[in-house]
Design a protein around this motif. Sequence first.
Motif, mmCIF file in Angstrom:
data_model
loop_
_atom_site.group_PDB
_atom_site.id
_atom_site.type_symbol
_atom_site.label_atom_id
_atom_site.label_comp_id
_atom_site.label_asym_id
_atom_site.label_seq_id
_atom_site.Cartn_x
_atom_site.Cartn_y
_atom_site.Cartn_z
ATOM 1 N N TYR A 65 4.700 2.842 -5.591
ATOM 2 C CA TYR A 65 3.291 3.107 -5.270
ATOM 3 C C TYR A 65 3.024 4.603 -5.177
ATOM 4 C CZ TYR A 65 -1.268 2.333 -2.996
ATOM 5 O OH TYR A 65 -2.614 2.319 -2.704
ATOM 6 N N ASP A 66 3.895 5.309 -4.469
ATOM 7 C CA ASP A 66 3.652 6.731 -4.222
ATOM 8 C C ASP A 66 3.826 7.582 -5.477
ATOM 9 O OD1 ASP A 66 3.255 6.200 -1.442
ATOM 10 O OD2 ASP A 66 5.423 6.032 -1.231
ATOM 11 N N GLU A 67 4.715 7.140 -6.388
ATOM 12 C CA GLU A 67 4.943 7.888 -7.619
ATOM 13 C C GLU A 67 3.985 7.469 -8.732
ATOM 14 O OE1 GLU A 67 6.957 10.404 -8.347
ATOM 15 O OE2 GLU A 67 7.662 10.538 -6.288
ATOM 16 N N GLY A 68 3.228 6.375 -8.518
ATOM 17 C CA GLY A 68 2.310 5.919 -9.564
ATOM 18 C C GLY A 68 3.045 5.364 -10.773
ATOM 19 N N LEU A 69 4.031 4.480 -10.533
ATOM 20 C CA LEU A 69 4.876 3.957 -11.604
ATOM 21 C C LEU A 69 4.886 2.436 -11.569
ATOM 22 C CD1 LEU A 69 7.179 4.347 -13.779
ATOM 23 C CD2 LEU A 69 8.769 4.278 -11.853
ATOM 24 N N VAL A 70 4.716 1.821 -12.758
ATOM 25 C CA VAL A 70 4.870 0.374 -12.922
ATOM 26 C C VAL A 70 5.816 0.155 -14.095
ATOM 27 C CG1 VAL A 70 3.747 -1.843 -13.338
ATOM 28 C CG2 VAL A 70 2.546 -0.070 -12.059
ATOM 29 N N SER A 71 6.950 -0.541 -13.853
ATOM 30 C CA SER A 71 7.952 -0.754 -14.902
ATOM 31 C C SER A 71 8.234 -2.240 -15.066
ATOM 32 C CB SER A 71 9.261 -0.026 -14.549
ATOM 33 O OG SER A 71 9.069 1.370 -14.526
ATOM 34 N N PHE A 74 -2.947 4.942 -7.624
ATOM 35 C CA PHE A 74 -3.122 3.814 -6.707
ATOM 36 C C PHE A 74 -3.803 4.318 -5.446
ATOM 37 C CE2 PHE A 74 1.084 2.534 -8.759
ATOM 38 C CZ PHE A 74 0.447 1.845 -9.769
ATOM 39 N N THR A 75 -4.944 3.749 -5.111
ATOM 40 C CA THR A 75 -5.694 4.185 -3.932
ATOM 41 C C THR A 75 -6.011 3.046 -2.985
ATOM 42 O OG1 THR A 75 -7.761 3.944 -5.159
ATOM 43 C CG2 THR A 75 -6.736 6.125 -5.173
ATOM 44 N N GLU A 76 -5.563 1.838 -3.314
ATOM 45 C CA GLU A 76 -5.825 0.681 -2.457
ATOM 46 C C GLU A 76 -4.691 -0.308 -2.610
ATOM 47 O OE1 GLU A 76 -8.908 -2.089 -4.347
ATOM 48 O OE2 GLU A 76 -9.548 -0.113 -5.068
ATOM 49 N N PRO A 77 -4.638 -1.363 -1.781
ATOM 50 C CA PRO A 77 -3.528 -2.308 -1.846
ATOM 51 C C PRO A 77 -3.361 -2.927 -3.232
ATOM 52 C CG PRO A 77 -4.787 -2.647 0.162
ATOM 53 C CD PRO A 77 -5.558 -1.655 -0.654
ATOM 54 N N LEU A 78 -2.077 -3.137 -3.617
ATOM 55 C CA LEU A 78 -1.743 -3.782 -4.888
ATOM 56 C C LEU A 78 -1.182 -5.168 -4.615
ATOM 57 C CD1 LEU A 78 0.048 -0.915 -6.850
ATOM 58 C CD2 LEU A 78 -2.308 -1.680 -7.112
ATOM 59 N N TYR A 79 -1.572 -6.132 -5.471
ATOM 60 C CA TYR A 79 -1.085 -7.502 -5.363
ATOM 61 C C TYR A 79 -0.315 -7.874 -6.628
ATOM 62 C CZ TYR A 79 -4.321 -8.358 -1.459
ATOM 63 O OH TYR A 79 -4.988 -8.319 -0.254
ATOM 64 N N PRO A 80 0.861 -8.495 -6.513
ATOM 65 C CA PRO A 80 1.494 -9.084 -7.698
ATOM 66 C C PRO A 80 0.536 -10.078 -8.357
ATOM 67 C CG PRO A 80 3.100 -8.921 -5.941
ATOM 68 C CD PRO A 80 1.774 -8.528 -5.342
ATOM 69 N N SER A 130 0.814 -1.225 0.000
ATOM 70 C CA SER A 130 0.000 0.000 0.000
ATOM 71 C C SER A 130 0.840 1.264 0.000
ATOM 72 C CB SER A 130 -0.938 0.006 1.222
ATOM 73 O OG SER A 130 -1.785 -1.116 1.206
ATOM 74 N N SER A 131 2.151 1.128 -0.088
ATOM 75 C CA SER A 131 3.017 2.303 -0.116
ATOM 76 C C SER A 131 4.420 1.870 -0.508
ATOM 77 C CB SER A 131 3.056 3.000 1.250
ATOM 78 O OG SER A 131 3.617 2.145 2.231
ATOM 79 N N GLY A 132 5.276 2.858 -0.765
ATOM 80 C CA GLY A 132 6.677 2.574 -1.016
ATOM 81 C C GLY A 132 6.930 1.901 -2.362
#
Length: 542
Positions: A486-492, A510-516, A412-414
């Motif tokens: 998460y905080d920067e809104g980046l997926v690479s 991103f406003t909620e938990p992310l799962y691989p 949810s962060s970092g």
Amino acid sequence: MASANTSGSEENFSCSICLDVFSSPVTTPCGHNFCRTCITKYWDGQVKFKCPLCNMAFNTRPDLRINTLLSELAAQFQTSIRVKDQLCVKPGEVPCDVCTGTQLKAVKSCLVCFISYCQTHLEPHQRFAVLKKHRLVEPMDRLEDRMCKKHDRLLELFCRTEQVCVCQSCTETDHKSHPVVPLKEEYEVKMAQLGKMEAEVQQMIQERQNNIQEIKDTVNRSKADADREIAHGVHILTALKRCIKKYQDDVNRMVKEKLKSTEKQAEDLIKELEQEIEDLTSRKIEVKKLSHTEDHLHFLQTFRSLKDPPPTRDWTTVEVLPPSYVGTLWRSLDQLEETLNMEMEKLPGDAELKRVQQYEVDVTLDPDTAHPHLILSEDGKQIHDGGVRKKLLDNPKRFRQGICVLTRQSFSSGRFYFEVQVKDKTGWCLGVARESINRKDLIIATPESGYWTLFSYKDGLVFNDDPAVRLPPRAELQKVGVFVDYDEGLVSFYDVEARVHIYSATGCSFTEPLYPFLGPWRCDYEGINSAPLIISPVNQTD
């Protein structure tokens, strides 16, 4: 030795050579006094004998005798200094409450008189029978605070029920049924607690100091990353500007060449037309001239030569078409994009990959989310299509349509990073998904529906978006790295073996938990695409 910075009375009993109180003082013929040892040693090193104080010279070495009176006075003064050093109150000691002027240190405190006494003023308590009955204890300051206000007795016990200091009488009245212990015992307990508190506080301080260092380290890494990014940006943009200039010149050259060719064609046609006009004008003049002749013979003889007109082109089929510039710019832009991609390939991707690999997380697949076709390894690191739909309870977390699975861990962060082996797969998808995705219906894996995923087909790679972003196929792609800020809104996404960047989705919300998220896709009856997707540990030396 006594200090040289003393009162006037001490100076009267001090040797001017050693600056200490006289020891066996002797008097010289000139009337000055010195320690016997000091003046003896002083003259032992001299050829001529002089007084160290007034420089009076003596013909022979004087025969010195001890000054008895001065010696006795010096001894008394030395004793007074020693007594003063021993008895004067020093920091942390209890003063005598009876002394006036200079206070001496107390040797006992009386719990009846509530007074502390030095050795001299304590003497009545040691001589008179009535005072001998008083309770004397080691010196204590603020005696009135150590006594019970109610019973006038020493507070020497501790009530653990009410957490207060009490006297012996208190234990027989108000605190009769309460557990009490001597002050020393409770002191040791509280000191142990205090030591624990001190250790806890020290640990909290250390943790915060570590946090400060981590923040500083992060800032330093960010500065280094920023410098590298600026350098890469300058490199790419400089190359881009150079390419733009080149292709701009190429476009201008091609357009001008087409225009020049058209102009040349037009110029040639105009010359040809002008020549025909000139020929026709000459014929017209001849015809006109002949039309005015009245000589029949000449007319007929000349007319026969004018019967065939001069050769001319059929201009009805001739036209000058304007040049077509359609596609010229687009072809240049395509070449520019290709060149830019080649420059991007030259970037030090290894350094970038190492930078994101430091955010590796240990994730395992969640069997409660896996589609019934999927088979998970015992360690939760591998998954593949088993080809048979298993009968499982309808868990609300389980995917019912999509052949995919989530991990147990969410973020949810970092920042976080993980790698997945895709070797020997003909089709797969992987990335991250938000917690609230629809798991029961057909998956439309776009950021709008909560998926940030990379798809692999036989004909290439696609980042699923609206519209989809088609990426060049990567030969022998074996392992894919996924990095999320998460905080920067980046997926690479990264090709780990080639150590190059594949694609980045920026500006994500991103406003909620992310799962691989892993999707191995179906395998056919011939076993094609049956290889598993494997969550692999990061190896930065690859």
